[in-house]
Write a protein that holds these residues in place. Sequence first.
Motif, mmCIF file in Angstrom:
data_model
loop_
_atom_site.group_PDB
_atom_site.id
_atom_site.type_symbol
_atom_site.label_atom_id
_atom_site.label_comp_id
_atom_site.label_asym_id
_atom_site.label_seq_id
_atom_site.Cartn_x
_atom_site.Cartn_y
_atom_site.Cartn_z
ATOM 1 N N ASN A 118 0.834 -1.199 0.000
ATOM 2 C CA ASN A 118 0.000 0.000 0.000
ATOM 3 C C ASN A 118 0.875 1.259 0.000
ATOM 4 O OD1 ASN A 118 1.053 -0.050 2.555
ATOM 5 N ND2 ASN A 118 -0.911 0.100 3.638
ATOM 6 N N ASP A 119 2.171 1.077 -0.285
ATOM 7 C CA ASP A 119 3.084 2.210 -0.345
ATOM 8 C C ASP A 119 2.804 3.008 -1.612
ATOM 9 O OD1 ASP A 119 5.278 3.910 0.170
ATOM 10 O OD2 ASP A 119 6.547 2.711 -1.150
ATOM 11 N N ASN A 120 2.598 4.306 -1.437
ATOM 12 C CA ASN A 120 2.310 5.175 -2.577
ATOM 13 C C ASN A 120 3.589 5.925 -2.931
ATOM 14 O OD1 ASN A 120 0.677 6.481 -4.524
ATOM 15 N ND2 ASN A 120 0.589 8.273 -3.200
ATOM 16 N N ALA A 121 4.319 5.405 -3.893
ATOM 17 C CA ALA A 121 5.602 5.999 -4.258
ATOM 18 C C ALA A 121 5.396 7.394 -4.838
ATOM 19 C CB ALA A 121 6.316 5.103 -5.260
ATOM 20 N N LEU A 122 6.310 8.292 -4.502
ATOM 21 C CA LEU A 122 6.239 9.651 -5.016
ATOM 22 C C LEU A 122 6.855 9.720 -6.405
ATOM 23 C CD1 LEU A 122 7.364 11.699 -1.880
ATOM 24 C CD2 LEU A 122 5.037 11.325 -2.691
ATOM 25 N N PRO A 123 6.367 10.629 -7.255
ATOM 26 C CA PRO A 123 7.036 10.838 -8.541
ATOM 27 C C PRO A 123 8.463 11.316 -8.300
ATOM 28 C CG PRO A 123 4.885 11.939 -8.468
ATOM 29 C CD PRO A 123 5.191 11.493 -7.075
ATOM 30 N N ALA A 124 9.368 10.959 -9.200
ATOM 31 C CA ALA A 124 10.753 11.389 -9.045
ATOM 32 C C ALA A 124 10.912 12.870 -9.388
ATOM 33 C CB ALA A 124 11.667 10.539 -9.929
ATOM 34 N N ASN A 125 10.148 13.329 -10.377
ATOM 35 C CA ASN A 125 10.315 14.692 -10.877
ATOM 36 C C ASN A 125 8.968 15.384 -11.043
ATOM 37 O OD1 ASN A 125 13.285 14.567 -11.440
ATOM 38 N ND2 ASN A 125 12.629 12.980 -12.867
ATOM 39 N N GLY A 126 9.002 16.719 -10.996
ATOM 40 C CA GLY A 126 7.830 17.523 -11.305
ATOM 41 C C GLY A 126 7.765 17.808 -12.793
ATOM 42 N N PRO A 127 6.775 18.566 -13.230
ATOM 43 C CA PRO A 127 5.801 19.212 -12.351
ATOM 44 C C PRO A 127 4.718 18.256 -11.850
ATOM 45 C CG PRO A 127 5.336 19.746 -14.639
ATOM 46 C CD PRO A 127 6.604 18.959 -14.645
ATOM 47 N N VAL A 128 4.263 18.527 -10.632
ATOM 48 C CA VAL A 128 3.150 17.782 -10.050
ATOM 49 C C VAL A 128 2.117 18.785 -9.554
ATOM 50 C CG1 VAL A 128 4.567 15.811 -9.385
ATOM 51 C CG2 VAL A 128 4.266 17.695 -7.777
ATOM 52 N N GLN A 129 0.886 18.313 -9.393
ATOM 53 C CA GLN A 129 -0.222 19.176 -8.982
ATOM 54 C C GLN A 129 -0.715 18.731 -7.603
ATOM 55 O OE1 GLN A 129 -0.360 21.389 -11.383
ATOM 56 N NE2 GLN A 129 0.787 20.081 -12.800
ATOM 57 N N ILE A 130 -0.743 19.667 -6.657
ATOM 58 C CA ILE A 130 -1.211 19.394 -5.300
ATOM 59 C C ILE A 130 -2.491 20.186 -5.079
ATOM 60 C CG2 ILE A 130 -0.590 19.397 -2.857
ATOM 61 C CD1 ILE A 130 2.360 19.976 -3.960
ATOM 62 N N PHE A 131 -3.589 19.518 -4.796
ATOM 63 C CA PHE A 131 -4.870 20.182 -4.561
ATOM 64 C C PHE A 131 -5.130 20.233 -3.060
ATOM 65 C CE2 PHE A 131 -5.128 19.061 -8.936
ATOM 66 C CZ PHE A 131 -6.009 19.949 -9.525
ATOM 67 N N LEU A 132 -5.347 21.433 -2.542
ATOM 68 C CA LEU A 132 -5.649 21.621 -1.127
ATOM 69 C C LEU A 132 -7.076 22.144 -0.989
ATOM 70 C CD1 LEU A 132 -5.106 21.847 1.878
ATOM 71 C CD2 LEU A 132 -3.922 24.023 1.458
ATOM 72 N N PHE A 133 -7.957 21.316 -0.447
ATOM 73 C CA PHE A 133 -9.339 21.705 -0.185
ATOM 74 C C PHE A 133 -9.385 22.335 1.209
ATOM 75 C CE2 PHE A 133 -9.557 18.420 -3.365
ATOM 76 C CZ PHE A 133 -10.594 18.819 -4.209
#
Length: 359
Positions: A118-133
């Motif tokens: 259930n480990d959610n590996a992080l992307p190595a590189n951006g760009p990435v999108q972070i949504f904050l509700f």
Amino acid sequence: MAYGRMAVLAASLVIAALTTPHATAQATVESNLPGAGFNQADTVPPASSAPTLKVYSRETIVDVLVTDDKGQPVRGLTRSDFTVEEDGHPQPISGFYEYDKEAPPAPAHTLPPNTYTNDNALPANGPVQIFLFDRLATPPAVMQRAKQYIADYFRTMPAGTQVALFEFSPTKHMALLQGFTSDGRLAAAAVDKLDVEWDPSVGIVVGAPNFVAGLHQIAAYVAGIHGRKNLIWIRPGSPVPILHDGGLSWGIRNMTYVHQMMDLYDIFTREQIAIYPLDPRGVHGFGRGSNEQLNALMKQNVADETGGATSNSNDYQGTIANLVEDTQHGYTLSFTPPRAVEDGHYPPVTIKLDRPGLH
């Protein structure tokens, strides 16, 4: 050509060759973010009798988005196409990196047979999108409408778009709704499950220290990702003053809070987090005697200083789609600031392109 972290970033970034753990906010919070740095095991390094040699090197990092006359991203530029100036003086470009989400993704890690994680590996590189509700500042009815449009975007988002979802609620703390994924339907399902209602009789039990600590958690969560991270902050009005002066120029005189904001600004700068405020009310008028105009100016100020942008539209899907598309390709430049020591000043930095017709 658009770029962020210019005058406000110069001489603000320190990179350690042998780093110490990230500083954490002084608040007791609950978190479901793995490795966010708020558990004792995460924050207390093991004792060691061996001496530690620390070597520091100062570096200014600038994200640059380049387009042609038709607004299309320009690929294939080299270090020699750019000129970087600080205080009007050319600076040698020590670091140059071109990022492009159209590049083939890295092959997925294959687990052995009958092995699950259930480990959610992080992307190595951006760009990435972070949504904050941000439910602390958003009425339930307004957030409910925004949920629908944002979930619809996820269901149709371009392949390869990496998104993560966070929630900050009036009665809880910062929570990770969905770790990074390029599965739009999975992200949409997480949004659909978000409960925007809360019991007013419980009261708002989350104060400013918890909110600041929550923002530190987001920065810690994405710290392992190289390159640009876009924080799409969903709330009416303006975000908190994550500015190089901590909001002092806006009349904030609580110096404890000002320094908290300055620390956050430095951390967001180091992690290349650009803030994109998204007002879930869409286009709306400024009421007589309201602070809406000041909020709009503050929102623009926060976006400009962190390298993001604001929008004023009822087209949530189109706004998010344009944001993602505009930042899918770009360049990261770096140089060593000429000042011998960090003195707290933010001298102006200018980026010039040596090719005509590019912006």
